[in-house]
Design an enzyme around this catalytic site. Structure first.
Site, PDB file in Angstrom:
ATOM      1  N   HIS A  71      -7.156 -16.388  10.833  1.00  0.00           N
ATOM      2  CA  HIS A  71      -7.104 -17.349   9.733  1.00  0.00           C
ATOM      3  C   HIS A  71      -7.153 -18.748  10.329  1.00  0.00           C
ATOM      4  O   HIS A  71      -6.409 -19.057  11.266  1.00  0.00           O
ATOM      5  CB  HIS A  71      -5.823 -17.166   8.919  1.00  0.00           C
ATOM      6  CG  HIS A  71      -5.892 -17.784   7.565  1.00  0.00           C
ATOM      7  ND1 HIS A  71      -5.900 -19.151   7.378  1.00  0.00           N
ATOM      8  CD2 HIS A  71      -5.974 -17.232   6.330  1.00  0.00           C
ATOM      9  CE1 HIS A  71      -5.973 -19.409   6.081  1.00  0.00           C
ATOM     10  NE2 HIS A  71      -6.020 -18.260   5.419  1.00  0.00           N
ATOM     11  N   GLU A 131      -4.041  -2.039   5.333  1.00  0.00           N
ATOM     12  CA  GLU A 131      -4.651  -2.698   6.487  1.00  0.00           C
ATOM     13  C   GLU A 131      -4.884  -1.770   7.657  1.00  0.00           C
ATOM     14  O   GLU A 131      -5.811  -1.971   8.448  1.00  0.00           O
ATOM     15  CB  GLU A 131      -3.777  -3.880   6.924  1.00  0.00           C
ATOM     16  CG  GLU A 131      -4.433  -4.782   7.954  1.00  0.00           C
ATOM     17  CD  GLU A 131      -3.635  -6.029   8.250  1.00  0.00           C
ATOM     18  OE1 GLU A 131      -4.034  -6.788   9.153  1.00  0.00           O
ATOM     19  OE2 GLU A 131      -2.602  -6.252   7.584  1.00  0.00           O
ATOM     20  N   ARG A 150     -13.337 -10.187   6.359  1.00  0.00           N
ATOM     21  CA  ARG A 150     -12.757  -9.936   5.043  1.00  0.00           C
ATOM     22  C   ARG A 150     -12.908 -11.131   4.115  1.00  0.00           C
ATOM     23  O   ARG A 150     -12.605 -12.258   4.484  1.00  0.00           O
ATOM     24  CB  ARG A 150     -11.268  -9.598   5.195  1.00  0.00           C
ATOM     25  CG  ARG A 150     -10.549  -9.404   3.861  1.00  0.00           C
ATOM     26  CD  ARG A 150      -9.117  -8.988   4.066  1.00  0.00           C
ATOM     27  NE  ARG A 150      -8.300 -10.009   4.695  1.00  0.00           N
ATOM     28  CZ  ARG A 150      -7.650 -10.960   4.030  1.00  0.00           C
ATOM     29  NH1 ARG A 150      -7.748 -11.043   2.724  1.00  0.00           N
ATOM     30  NH2 ARG A 150      -6.894 -11.825   4.681  1.00  0.00           N
ATOM     31  N   HIS A 184      -4.730 -12.772  11.833  1.00  0.00           N
ATOM     32  CA  HIS A 184      -4.270 -12.677  10.450  1.00  0.00           C
ATOM     33  C   HIS A 184      -4.477 -11.304   9.821  1.00  0.00           C
ATOM     34  O   HIS A 184      -3.618 -10.822   9.090  1.00  0.00           O
ATOM     35  CB  HIS A 184      -4.995 -13.734   9.618  1.00  0.00           C
ATOM     36  CG  HIS A 184      -4.595 -13.793   8.181  1.00  0.00           C
ATOM     37  ND1 HIS A 184      -3.298 -14.067   7.785  1.00  0.00           N
ATOM     38  CD2 HIS A 184      -5.316 -13.622   7.032  1.00  0.00           C
ATOM     39  CE1 HIS A 184      -3.232 -14.069   6.461  1.00  0.00           C
ATOM     40  NE2 HIS A 184      -4.432 -13.783   5.982  1.00  0.00           N
ATOM     41  N   ARG A 231     -14.144 -17.353   6.727  1.00  0.00           N
ATOM     42  CA  ARG A 231     -13.054 -17.640   7.652  1.00  0.00           C
ATOM     43  C   ARG A 231     -13.484 -17.644   9.107  1.00  0.00           C
ATOM     44  O   ARG A 231     -12.950 -18.413   9.907  1.00  0.00           O
ATOM     45  CB  ARG A 231     -11.923 -16.631   7.433  1.00  0.00           C
ATOM     46  CG  ARG A 231     -11.172 -16.869   6.148  1.00  0.00           C
ATOM     47  CD  ARG A 231     -10.086 -15.855   5.924  1.00  0.00           C
ATOM     48  NE  ARG A 231      -9.335 -16.173   4.718  1.00  0.00           N
ATOM     49  CZ  ARG A 231      -8.377 -15.413   4.215  1.00  0.00           C
ATOM     50  NH1 ARG A 231      -8.057 -14.275   4.813  1.00  0.00           N
ATOM     51  NH2 ARG A 231      -7.739 -15.763   3.125  1.00  0.00           N
ATOM     52  N   LEU A 250       4.437 -11.569   3.185  1.00  0.00           N
ATOM     53  CA  LEU A 250       4.016 -12.898   3.634  1.00  0.00           C
ATOM     54  C   LEU A 250       2.694 -13.339   3.020  1.00  0.00           C
ATOM     55  O   LEU A 250       2.254 -14.467   3.260  1.00  0.00           O
ATOM     56  CB  LEU A 250       3.882 -12.907   5.163  1.00  0.00           C
ATOM     57  CG  LEU A 250       5.148 -12.601   5.968  1.00  0.00           C
ATOM     58  CD1 LEU A 250       4.836 -12.627   7.460  1.00  0.00           C
ATOM     59  CD2 LEU A 250       6.257 -13.590   5.638  1.00  0.00           C
ATOM     60  N   GLN A 273       0.248 -15.029   1.041  1.00  0.00           N
ATOM     61  CA  GLN A 273       0.233 -16.158   0.113  1.00  0.00           C
ATOM     62  C   GLN A 273      -0.958 -16.078  -0.829  1.00  0.00           C
ATOM     63  O   GLN A 273      -0.866 -16.413  -2.004  1.00  0.00           O
ATOM     64  CB  GLN A 273       0.176 -17.475   0.878  1.00  0.00           C
ATOM     65  CG  GLN A 273       1.411 -17.793   1.683  1.00  0.00           C
ATOM     66  CD  GLN A 273       1.261 -19.112   2.427  1.00  0.00           C
ATOM     67  OE1 GLN A 273       0.348 -19.885   2.163  1.00  0.00           O
ATOM     68  NE2 GLN A 273       2.155 -19.364   3.351  1.00  0.00           N
ATOM     69  N   ALA A 295       0.823  -1.207   0.000  1.00  0.00           N
ATOM     70  CA  ALA A 295       0.000   0.000   0.000  1.00  0.00           C
ATOM     71  C   ALA A 295       0.857   1.256   0.000  1.00  0.00           C
ATOM     72  O   ALA A 295       0.591   2.209  -0.738  1.00  0.00           O
ATOM     73  CB  ALA A 295      -0.941  -0.004   1.206  1.00  0.00           C
ATOM     74  N   SER A 342       3.517  -7.415   6.065  1.00  0.00           N
ATOM     75  CA  SER A 342       2.545  -8.482   5.814  1.00  0.00           C
ATOM     76  C   SER A 342       2.419  -8.749   4.319  1.00  0.00           C
ATOM     77  O   SER A 342       2.118  -9.874   3.906  1.00  0.00           O
ATOM     78  CB  SER A 342       1.186  -8.090   6.398  1.00  0.00           C
ATOM     79  OG  SER A 342       1.240  -8.071   7.811  1.00  0.00           O
ATOM     80  N   SER A 343       2.637  -7.714   3.499  1.00  0.00           N
ATOM     81  CA  SER A 343       2.572  -7.915   2.048  1.00  0.00           C
ATOM     82  C   SER A 343       3.523  -9.015   1.615  1.00  0.00           C
ATOM     83  O   SER A 343       3.193  -9.858   0.773  1.00  0.00           O
ATOM     84  CB  SER A 343       2.923  -6.616   1.313  1.00  0.00           C
ATOM     85  OG  SER A 343       2.073  -5.557   1.677  1.00  0.00           O
ATOM     86  N   GLU A 397     -11.284 -19.375  -3.740  1.00  0.00           N
ATOM     87  CA  GLU A 397     -11.007 -19.306  -2.309  1.00  0.00           C
ATOM     88  C   GLU A 397     -12.309 -19.123  -1.543  1.00  0.00           C
ATOM     89  O   GLU A 397     -13.380 -18.908  -2.123  1.00  0.00           O
ATOM     90  CB  GLU A 397     -10.005 -18.183  -2.006  1.00  0.00           C
ATOM     91  CG  GLU A 397      -8.630 -18.465  -2.599  1.00  0.00           C
ATOM     92  CD  GLU A 397      -7.567 -17.467  -2.181  1.00  0.00           C
ATOM     93  OE1 GLU A 397      -7.875 -16.561  -1.378  1.00  0.00           O
ATOM     94  OE2 GLU A 397      -6.429 -17.585  -2.658  1.00  0.00           O
ATOM     95  N   SER A 431      -7.555  -8.180   0.408  1.00  0.00           N
ATOM     96  CA  SER A 431      -6.652  -7.270   1.116  1.00  0.00           C
ATOM     97  C   SER A 431      -5.620  -6.659   0.181  1.00  0.00           C
ATOM     98  O   SER A 431      -5.403  -5.437   0.179  1.00  0.00           O
ATOM     99  CB  SER A 431      -5.958  -7.995   2.269  1.00  0.00           C
ATOM    100  OG  SER A 431      -5.335  -9.179   1.824  1.00  0.00           O
ATOM    101  N   LEU A 432      -4.943  -7.474  -0.627  1.00  0.00           N
ATOM    102  CA  LEU A 432      -4.009  -6.924  -1.607  1.00  0.00           C
ATOM    103  C   LEU A 432      -4.743  -6.033  -2.602  1.00  0.00           C
ATOM    104  O   LEU A 432      -4.215  -5.013  -3.054  1.00  0.00           O
ATOM    105  CB  LEU A 432      -3.274  -8.042  -2.341  1.00  0.00           C
ATOM    106  CG  LEU A 432      -2.295  -8.886  -1.503  1.00  0.00           C
ATOM    107  CD1 LEU A 432      -1.732 -10.032  -2.338  1.00  0.00           C
ATOM    108  CD2 LEU A 432      -1.165  -8.027  -0.949  1.00  0.00           C
TER     109      LEU A 432
END
Length: 530
Positions: A231, A353, A364, A329, A272, A47, A49, A18, A44-45, A116, A369-370
């Site tokens: 998560h 975030e 979420r 998460h 989730r 990490l 996945q 961001a 966090s970006s 997902e 998020s990305l």
């Protein structure tokens, strides 16, 4: 400290996706990006996945993406924001590809799409299998290094915002043990989340809500801080932070099972919060939960990051069951912003975030998020540019509507002492307290105990001197205490049913009020974003 509109750069606090995309969109305006490590580290970006969600398939549409987002958000989404973000998603993916991001593609060259949790269509674009965040961050960092208007100050901590007349005019920073005041025509918070406040987290352990603490001390309105997403499938092998086992693994056919091999859920791709509660409940009964991915074809090729983490722990996902547990998460709430990313404090924006945009609501949707980071970075940059051109940081309606207590301006020649990032005795006891009292399942007595203990620490040290982690944890616990219902990621065993779908809004000054003095209708704030 007063600076003319063209005398100082825009300061972006945070070097994740961001923050870097905001800096790139601001070009050629001068911009300084502050990062606590090297560019891209401790984010966090890096990490992330999961992929980035966008309606790219002929059988999909942004309207369907919006419907899935609103459904997952459990009544707290701002529908206008959801429609705008999902509508911008296809072009955002194309922009990231033009920036140099290498998305996974099908044999015909189109972006490959995965499924997902809580998505009704295959619409999740990945890069490097399960390394999407790392690849997007790589592309953004490379572009930032090649952009003359972007200056990166690595190993630099932003410890306090400077205010003059209620407007943010700079940042007090610490670098190589020395403090200084960095003047700014605007400040953008892009500091990420707060998962490091919990014992079990998939976030970098340094993600403890620094941006929330910065904004809170400046008097900013905070929103829905209690909405922390856990998560359901973090790799349970004793690592800190816990490696994430991407939801995309279940999208490819893996199942959650109990120790005796029975299926835990009939729908492994439920939202989730539903899956996390089921895993948590089984573990609280003394059972174990494992992920059975043995039937997923080409697992190692599809999920190299997960495979490497498992093998480092002596687990072969193609033959062995993978132990998992819920972990903090993602923070759906944060610093309240309007549709342009402006906070309730003049001269201060937030993106990613750390911001509460209204996109995620109470839960979420996977891989949004990305997407939010990338889309909102462009909006924030455009608004900062417009404010700079106008020669002011554009006071919002919220600023006029919500008068807020603000700290004294810092004299220009003084760089005051900064509050520490963490308690002097470390974070172990704080993280244990948050996991026990503000975790997957919550109740009134536990939340009251956490808020009281943390509030005592804040009041004893003083809100300007207490460490960032304790201050943010106190605000999260207090916000959770105020929401007397269960909704999305916030589950209270003493209030199991949902109530009215309204936001929890809070300032630091309000949080420090004795509970008996808080209005009974604290949750009765209007639902529209600020």
């Amino acid at each position: 400290m007063r600076t003319a509109a063209h005398d100082a750069p825009v300061v972006v606090v945070g070097g994740g996706l961001a923050g870097l995309l905001t800096a790139l969109h601001l070009a050629p305006l001068p911009c300084v990006v502050l990062t606590t490590g090297e560019l891209g580290e401790h984010t966090s970006s890096d990490l992330a996945q999961g992929g980035i969600a966008a309606a790219l398939d002929d059988g999909d549409a942004p309207a369907l993406h919006a419907l899935d987002t609103v459904h997952a958000g459990a009544g707290l989404c701002d529908v206008g924001v959801v429609e705008a973000v999902t509508g911008a998603a296809p072009e955002t993916v194309a922009h990231l590809a033009r920036l140099g991001a290498r998305f996974d593609r099908a044999p015909d060259g189109v972006v490959a799409l995965g499924l997902e949790g809580a998505h009704s269509r295959h619409r999740v674009a990945h890069a490097g299998g399960d390394a999407t965040g790392r690849e997007l961050l790589r592309a953004a960092a490379a572009a930032a290094r090649a952009t003359p208007s972007v200056t990166v100050l690595a190993h630099t901590r932003a410890g306090r915002l400077v205010l003059d007349g209620g407007r943010v005019t700079g940042v007090v920073v610490e670098r190589d043990g020395e403090r200084s005041v960095l003047a700014a025509t605007a400040v953008v918070l892009a500091t990420g989340g707060l998962g490091g406040l919990f014992r079990d987290t998939t976030n970098p352990t340094a993600s403890r809500g620094q941006g929330v603490a910065l904004a809170a001390r400046a008097g900013a309105v905070l929103r829905d801080l209690e909405m922390v997403q856990f998560h359901p499938t973090a790799l349970d092998v004793g690592l800190d932070p816990m490696p994430l086992v991407s939801e995309a693994v279940r999208g490819e056919g893996a199942h959650l099972v109990t120790a005796d091999g029975a299926r835990l859920l009939s729908d492994d791709l439920a939202p989730r919060d539903v899956v996390s509660r089921a895993v948590f409940a089984e573990q609280r009964r003394g059972g174990r939960v494992l992920l059975d991915a043995r039937g997923v074809p080409g697992f190692a090729a599809h999920f190299p990051t997960v495979t490497a983490a498992c093998r480092a722990a002596g687990i072969d996902p193609s033959r062995d069951l993978v132990p998992v547990r819920p972990a903090a998460h993602y923070a759906m709430g944060g610093v309240a912003v309007d549709s342009r990313g402006q906070t309730s404090v003049a001269g201060l924006w937030a993106v990613g975030e750390v911001a509460s945009t209204g996109l995620h609501g109470a839960n979420r949707l996977a891989s949004n998020s990305l997407l939010e980071a990338a889309v909102c970075a462009g909006w924030v940059a455009a608004d900062v540019r417009a404010a700079r051109s106008a020669g002011a940081a554009g006071a919002t309606t919220a600023q006029r509507r919500l008068p807020l207590p603000l700290p004294r301006a810092v004299p220009p020649a003084v760089a005051p002492a900064l509050p520490p990032a963490v308690p002097s005795d470390g974070t172990a006891s704080l993280r244990a307290l948050m996991s026990a009292c503000v975790g997957v399942l919550r109740d009134g007595p536990g939340l009251a105990a956490a808020a009281e203990e943390l509030g005592e620490r804040v009041r004893t040290a003083g809100p300007d001197a207490v460490d960032d982690a304790t201050l943010t944890a106190f605000l999260v616990a207090t916000s959770a205490q105020l929401r007397e219902e269960s909704r999305g990621a916030h589950t209270r065993t003493d209030f199991p049913a949902p109530a009215a779908p309204v936001h929890t809004t809070l300032t630091l000054a309000e949080a420090l009020e004795p509970a008996r003095n808080r209005p009974a209708d604290r949750l009765a704030h209007e639902r529209s974003s600020l």
